[in-house]
Design an enzyme around this catalytic site. Structure first.
Site, PDB file in Angstrom:
ATOM      1  N   GLU A 186       0.889  -0.968   0.474  1.00 38.98           N
ATOM      2  CA  GLU A 186       0.189   0.294   0.012  1.00 38.98           C
ATOM      3  C   GLU A 186       1.106   1.118  -0.440  1.00 38.98           C
ATOM      4  O   GLU A 186       0.742   2.290  -1.161  1.00 38.98           O
ATOM      5  CB  GLU A 186      -1.021  -0.259   1.158  1.00 38.98           C
ATOM      6  N   ASP A 187       2.103   1.075   0.870  1.00 42.99           N
ATOM      7  CA  ASP A 187       3.116   2.509   1.257  1.00 42.99           C
ATOM      8  C   ASP A 187       3.983   2.467   0.375  1.00 42.99           C
ATOM      9  O   ASP A 187       4.322   4.359   0.314  1.00 42.99           O
ATOM     10  CB  ASP A 187       2.845   2.997   2.907  1.00 42.99           C
TER      11      ASP A 187
END
Ligand code: MN
Length: 740
Positions: free
Chosen positions: A94-95
């Site tokens: 996600e990051d």
């Protein structure tokens, strides 16, 4: 100089990262097999490199977070290597730049699947949908494949709650409310009591800080006296149990701050009136075959010593709760006249109670009853059914899911003696749908323990139920009010939808015929106008209303007249304009604060009727579809649901003191009735503080006075002043602010 100190920090930080990693390994070691440690190390290094340079809101290196999540997964939930790896890598996709396919190549499909389930859906969402709800649903979709996704998500949420301090106020509120609305019940449902309790306490800490502090302080103040009481209660008991040859640990367990708070609120009593601030827990060390007799023998010794309350015996050993909880509960009278709850269980039962599902796996071979496995399996099946149902919006789903989470169960039997577990509040009709959707659809009534009952009969523990059907019977709209399970609701809705479609076919024919006669072309544009004119959400609704005669076909002629009249006047779609101005104002809502009372913003807002905020209350704004922004108190009973489902519609608001406004609020006054009391109360309100009273209702009976007053005040300090003056009126015992 500055560079130097930075370098030293980094070195210290790296050491701290390693220290935390080693601690994780130490907790995990008992669960590891050959080669596991190397894999965990690789995951750790990958995460360290991926998150390098990023920091959390608190300023700490980001990697602290995944390590902490892995630590919780291993230590507090008892999960093994796959989960530890997934937890370490849970924010990487996600990051950071790393792709899921790479993780799959290096750590295998299981790890990749779990991480996928934990990765938020990104991208554009249709208006009217909720990103939070969609994500929650996505996470649950993995439930039937691999429950570990949810367990790691809970570990993630727990760590975020533990570190909530560093977040801005509105984020704190959003996360805390989402936690109490979904994650704490979910933890409860999976039998993770320790985590559930901590999540609830943290919720309270951030939403009702004052109350939280007060209870914590009072608990601390009464600790010495409580411990003395517990020691005196346990002492003779322990000696006797050990004399009988049992190896036991006995402890006094304090109840959580949140559960004390809930009790105070539910029973409307102060802290001092809560008597069961703790429970006594007796944990027996025994062999698997001996578990049940050992628990009952200990029960027998306990009740020889202290008289039990016959209404308060709970046997969760013969029939475990569906989340796997097993224990024997009784409430006994202490020698000093106080009721005390005693919980009796074995070490295995205790570990399952604390750690839930993961501990289940560990003991799978040792289980002496298959019922405890069945409960959780059944629950997962129920969730899966909910998930697989087409056509429900994510928000609808989340709300239904939550309703099912909260329910306790009832245990009932089929005529053949098969056990069925349904949520409390379920009716005979729910039971019919539980048996089979066709049995449900044709359900006419039921025989419970050989007595005839209506379909709305609320089933009770131990009922034996036989469903009566008729081929002529079919579901109606009213049935939705009778059933409590989402399965039955879904089946009834399916049926009604089919019925609706049949009526709609007729309706469409009518529309075609009529419009042709009126010389109107039935195209998409015209249908949109018709929907707007008749206030129908969809074409199906429109056709249905026509088919059913809710809209008189003659009305179509009036529609044509309206349409022609409008074509001559100016075209103005007012609703659209308002929408646009709100969304414009809310762009970048993270940084903007709406000020209430400022004329500058020119945003439409109104005060919510559910909680009647007044100036000085802690509040937030909620963007509604048609009514601009509604201002709610953060303690509003509807806040958890709004924040959990529509976090993106929450905006920060603050009060400004520029405009003189009066806020409507309600006070509840209780006291002993005497002549002239009402007069004194109203005198304080109207003459002394120049407050405007809108209404007053008073009930008196048997010398007790219960009054509700609606009045206008300018802010919270004004209200506080009024309350303290009213408290001084002789005869007044309690005053509280109420919502609605
Ligand atoms: Mn995370």
């Amino acid at each position: 100089m500055r560079l130097d100190s930075l370098e030293i920090d980094e070195k210290q930080e790296n050491q701290e990262i390693l220290r935390r990693y080693r601690r994780l390994l130490r907790s995990a070691r008992p669960l590891l097999h050959d080669g596991d440690e190397a894999l965990i190390r690789e995951a750790f290094m990958t995460a360290v490199n991926a998150h390098r340079g990023t920091r959390r809101k608190s300023g700490e290196p980001y990697i602290y977070h995944p390590i902490a999540v892995a630590q919780i997964a291993a230590e507090e939930i008892g999960l093994g290597t796959t989960s530890i790896i997934a937890a370490l890598l849970h924010d990487v996709v996600e990051d950071t730049e790393i792709e899921l396919s790479e993780l799959e190549r290096r750590f295998g499909p299981k790890v990749a699947k779990i991480i996928d389930g934990l990765t938020k859906i990104s991208g554009v969402f249709q208006t009217g949908t909720s990103q939070q709800a969609e994500n929650f649903r996505k996470m649950l979709l993995t439930l039937s494949d691999d429950v570990r996704v949810i367990l790691i998500k809970l570990a993630d949420r727990l760590h975020n709650m533990r570190t909530l301090e560093a977040m801005p106020r509105n984020t704190q509120l959003k996360i805390a409310n989402e936690t109490i609305y979904l994650y704490a019940p979910l933890a409860h449902r999976l039998g993770l009591y320790a985590i559930k309790t901590e999540l609830e306490d943290l919720y309270l800490k951030y939403t009702e800080t004052e109350v939280y502090k007060e209870i914590a302080q009072k608990l601390a103040q009464s600790r010495t006296a409580r411990n003395r009481f517990i020691k005196e209660f346990i002492g003779p008991l322990e000696a006797e149990i050990k004399k009988a040859g049992f190896n036991v640990t006995i402890k006094g367990r304090p109840k959580s701050i949140y559960s004390i708070f809930s009790k105070m609120r539910k029973q409307k009593v102060p802290f001092e009136d809560i008597y069961d601030l703790f429970a006594i827990r007796i944990i027996i060390d025994t062999t698997p075959e001996n578990e049940k007799p050992a628990c009952w023998q200990v029960y027998s010794i306990v009740t020889d010593f202290y008289k039990p309350n016959p209404d308060r015996l709970r046997d969760w050993i013969s029939t475990p709760r569906s989340n796997g909880y097993e224990s024997l509960h009784t409430t006994v009278m202490s020698k000093t006249g106080q009721w005390v709850e005693v919980q009796i269980r074995t070490m295995r039962m205790d570990e399952i109670a604390e750690k839930g599902y993961a501990a289940h796996w560990k003991y799978k071979d040792a289980t002496t009853s298959s019922a405890r496995e069945n409960g959780l399996e059944q629950w997962i099946t129920r969730v899966r059914e909910m998930l697989e149902r087409p056509g429900t919006s994510a928000v609808e789903f989340v709300n239904e899911f939550r309703n099912n989470l909260f329910n306790e169960e009832v245990y009932v039997f089929t005529p053949n003696g098969d056990l069925k577990i349904l949520p409390a509040g379920a009716t005979a009709l729910d039971f019919a749908f539980e048996i089979h959707s066709q049995v449900g659809a044709h359900c006419l009534g039921a025989k419970v323990n050989n007595k005839l009952v209506p379909i709305s009969y609320k089933i009770k523990n131990g009922d034996q139920i036989e469903i009566l059907t008729s081929s002529k019977q079919k579901p109606s709209e009213d049935w939705l009010k009778i059933v409590a399970t989402s399965k039955a609701v879904a089946k009834i809705k399916d049926h009604l939808r089919d019925e609706r479609k049949k009526v709609a076919v007729d309706g469409k024919e009518i529309a075609e015929r009529k419009l042709k006669a009126l010389k109107l072309d039935m195209n998409e544009e015209l249908l949109a106008e018709l929907r707007a004119y008749f206030n129908q959400k969809s074409n199906l609704d429109l056709y249905f209303s026509l088919g059913k005669g809710i809209i008189d076909p003659a009305e179509l002629k009036r529609f044509k007249e309206f349409k022609e009249a409008k074509a001559e006047g100016p075209a103005l779609p007012p609703a659209k304009h308002l929408q646009a101005s709100i969304s414009k104002t809310l762009k970048g809502a993270e940084s903007d604060v709406i000020s209430i009372g400022d004329d500058l913003e020119r945003v439409e807002y109104s005060l919510a009727k559910c909680c009647n905020p007044i100036r000085g209350d802690e509040v937030f704004g909620f963007v509604t579809i048609n009514e601009g922004i509604k201002i709610h108190r953060t303690s509003c009973p509807n806040a958890p649901e709004m924040m959990a489902n529509y976090g993106y519609r929450i905006i920060k608001v603050r009060w400004t003191a520029q405009v003189e406004t009066a806020f409507l609020t309600g006070l509840r006054i209780a006291g002993t009735d005497r002549i002239g009391l009402i007069n004194d109360v109203t005198k304080v309100i109207s003459s002394e503080l120049k407050v405007n009273m809108r209404s007053i209702t008073i009930d008196t009976h048997d010398g007790v006075f219960d009054g509700k007053i609606m009045l206008y005040v300018s802010d919270t300090s004004h209200l506080d002043k009024l309350i303290s003056k009213l408290k001084k009126v002789s005869g007044v015992v309690g005053i509280s602010r109420f919502e609605n």
